[in-house]
Design an enzyme around this catalytic site. Sequence first.
Site, PDB file in Angstrom:
ATOM      1  N   ASP A  81       0.935  -1.065  -0.046  1.00  0.00           N
ATOM      2  CA  ASP A  81      -0.039  -0.011   0.101  1.00  0.00           C
ATOM      3  C   ASP A  81       0.997   1.207   0.022  1.00  0.00           C
ATOM      4  OD1 ASP A  81      -2.015   1.682   0.009  1.00  0.00           O
ATOM      5  OD2 ASP A  81      -3.070   0.919   1.708  1.00  0.00           O
TER       6      ASP A  81
HETATM    7  C1  BGC Z   1      -4.967   3.371  -0.153  1.00  0.00           C
HETATM    8  C2  BGC Z   1      -5.037   2.350  -1.233  1.00  0.00           C
HETATM    9  C3  BGC Z   1      -4.677   3.052  -2.536  1.00  0.00           C
HETATM   10  C4  BGC Z   1      -3.457   3.655  -2.424  1.00  0.00           C
HETATM   11  C5  BGC Z   1      -3.168   4.445  -3.614  1.00  0.00           C
HETATM   12  C6  BGC Z   1      -3.722   4.114   0.136  1.00  0.00           C
HETATM   13  O1  BGC Z   1      -3.754   5.168   0.685  1.00  0.00           O
HETATM   14  O2  BGC Z   1      -4.935   2.769   1.237  1.00  0.00           O
HETATM   15  O3  BGC Z   1      -6.310   1.638  -1.128  1.00  0.00           O
HETATM   16  O4  BGC Z   1      -5.015   2.101  -3.700  1.00  0.00           O
HETATM   17  O5  BGC Z   1      -3.560   4.729  -1.291  1.00  0.00           O
HETATM   18  O6  BGC Z   1      -3.905   5.703  -3.712  1.00  0.00           O
END
Ligand code: BGC
Length: 759
Positions: free
Chosen positions: A231
């Site tokens: 993530d």
């Molecule tokens: C989120 C993800 C997301 C990623 C990219 C993170 O803060 O938890 O779900 O895909 O950011 O934006």
Amino acid sequence: MGLDIEKLISEMTLEEKASLLSGADFWHTKAVERLGIPAVMVSDGPHGLRKQDEGGDHLGINDSIKAVCFPAASATAASFDRDLLTQIGEGIGDACQQENLSVILGPAVNIKRSPLCGRNFEYFSEDPFLAGELACALTRGVQSRDIGTSIKHFAANSQEHRRMSSDSVVDERTLREIYLPAFEAAVKRSKPWTVMCSYNKVNGEYASQNHWLLTELLRDEWGFDGLVVSDWGAVSDRVKGVAAGLDLEMPGTGGTNDARVAAAVREGTLSEEDVDKCVRRYLTMLDKFLSNRKPDTVWDKEAQHELAGKLAAECMVLLKNDGDVLPFKEEEKIAVIGKFAAQPRYQGGGSSHINSFKVESLLDALAGSGQITYAQGYDTDTEEPDEALIAEAAAAAAKADKAVIIAGLPDSFESEGYDRTHMRMPRCQDELIRRVAAANPDTVVVLYNGSPVEMPWIGSVKGVIEAYLGGQAVGAATKAVLWGDVCPSGRLPESFPYQLEDNPSFLTYGGEGNTAVYAEGVFVGYRYYDTKKMDVLFPFGYGLSYTDFAYDNLSLGSESMDDTGLLTVSVDVTNTGSRPGKEVVQLYVAPPECSVRRPVRELKGFEKIALEPGEKKRVTFRLDKRAFAYWHTGIHDWFVEDGSYRIQIGKSSRDIVLEADVLVKGTTVLPAIEVTPDSIFMDLQKDPRAMAALEPLISGMMQTFSGGEDEGTGAAAEAVSEDMTMAMLRYMPLRGIVSFGGQLSYDELKELADKINKM
Ligand code: BGC
């Protein structure tokens, strides 16, 4: 022409390899130009594209290209319709092909442990089976277009509070039965190209460097052969992450972590083989994308808008319809009330936020209809009731035949990044609903929100529709359901408790400091409410229709089986009403009393069927071992206990309409228990080998306990029956023979125990 992956790896310097293990920027991987390896782009997800041209962020703050916003996962889960999810996936896949995006970051399948989780709108359900089925369906749709998915957030990431530091402490059985199965189903059956590890720790170790999670479980046990991506910003120790199986760090760290990885290899603290594995997996993903490019794919946004509206209507859940207040009739004068009727809340905040190319509100959809009056009723930037707005709405309602209030949660109430602190709607909306319902008895409330709310006004309105966050065409869908062009067929993918305090995680949700203990174990959602026989506002699986369905002829393929077989379950469903409609046929399995505590029933099958008035269809399910098993922590595997299991067909988890029993025999032989002087009789009784050897000693001791029988009167036998003696002795350790039977010494007993263990 694919990439020659092994050749490329052999030609790369260590630095080049390390460079491929993190992003170039927010959304792009790195290129190695010398070897002709291009960079590719990924994008959020999951219910549309959030492709950022410039100014990257992971919270949906900066703008992205104009795209189509489909209903959020909270809504699509309510459809209980695999095909619907696949259609959304195909639409997103087409858009990615046109926009040159390799992977869409979704679906998000975390379990709704509490109504408070700020991201519940983005997640499917409190039920792992439902979440897994829908994740498979979406993944298949996207990947049928040769675009990758990233199933997220792996794992046990059910809160936003302290989301980047919290440690989810979850026992083994609960992880396996509740928090992992949706990932497991998707990984095994729909083969996502990538898995996104979560921010949190899982039982003491960050998911991003958790070897058990990313390698032993995901790859060795489940057979995942794709790429694990972090993530955004989830990496703590990059070197540990590489060794644990985290292939790609996103976004990049300006090269600092790449340098660390290379240095660790040079110092001998990280093996180059581990680096190669990550590079290989990355290049495999890249190759899949590059070899199947379809840049000419048409992304027809208008057509997708239409589809989004059609699908949103399939997701709406009719919760209450007293006196058939719905559907509205053409000739009725309707007061449409609420700011969301003009400016709908149709998606959640954060990384999934889409820049919709157009938005269709209920008022847009109703444009030109003569029988409508509109009043705003409330504002979304304050909780305080506005007397003028309320009075105007109540007056409009009084003059109309019926009133509908489009209410729900404003953006600030729920979002990625933080949790809710309560389950209430804004005061101004609760007050508005009360006043409008007082002015017109035929009042209906439609809710646009991402997760359950308390409904203190439920007794004073005639109709309620839970529309969740229905995407950019939600207005058309709302109109279709309110006026009966579409017969509502959504079912709640989560329980609606009366109040937050009823939720099983209420006392521990969020945790203390960085420790969040998932103390309610497997009793999440309806597994808790149903087992406790607690009243809820609306149960899991619940939803009404404008037509009626009757169930009969439940039949099982066999009355008994062992756990290597498949059980077929069939049931007839008939539309007994006067409109075409869709029914969600739900199958629950209720286990017998087992050696571990189990929920009274669990969802193990569902099918959505369309029926014309009078039409009957036979629905068939196939249940395998997993439908009956629980996770056994002694053997670290799924285990079926022998017994009579009840197959229940329900309209919700609380409305079981037909049931039948099947005798199931487990074939897994548990290892014999280890006999020691401290083993208690209750446990020894399950082991025939031990019982045979110990029988004479145990009967001797039983006699001592029951005091023998008074030869003349049999008095003792009356005072302490054999059953009572047995009941009391259940918890007696074997060494009781030494203390109370006196037939042998402790050492002799120990020797006997050792002998039994060797048998
Ligand atoms: C989120 C993800 C997301 C990623 C990219 C993170 O803060 O938890 O779900 O895909 O950011 O934006």
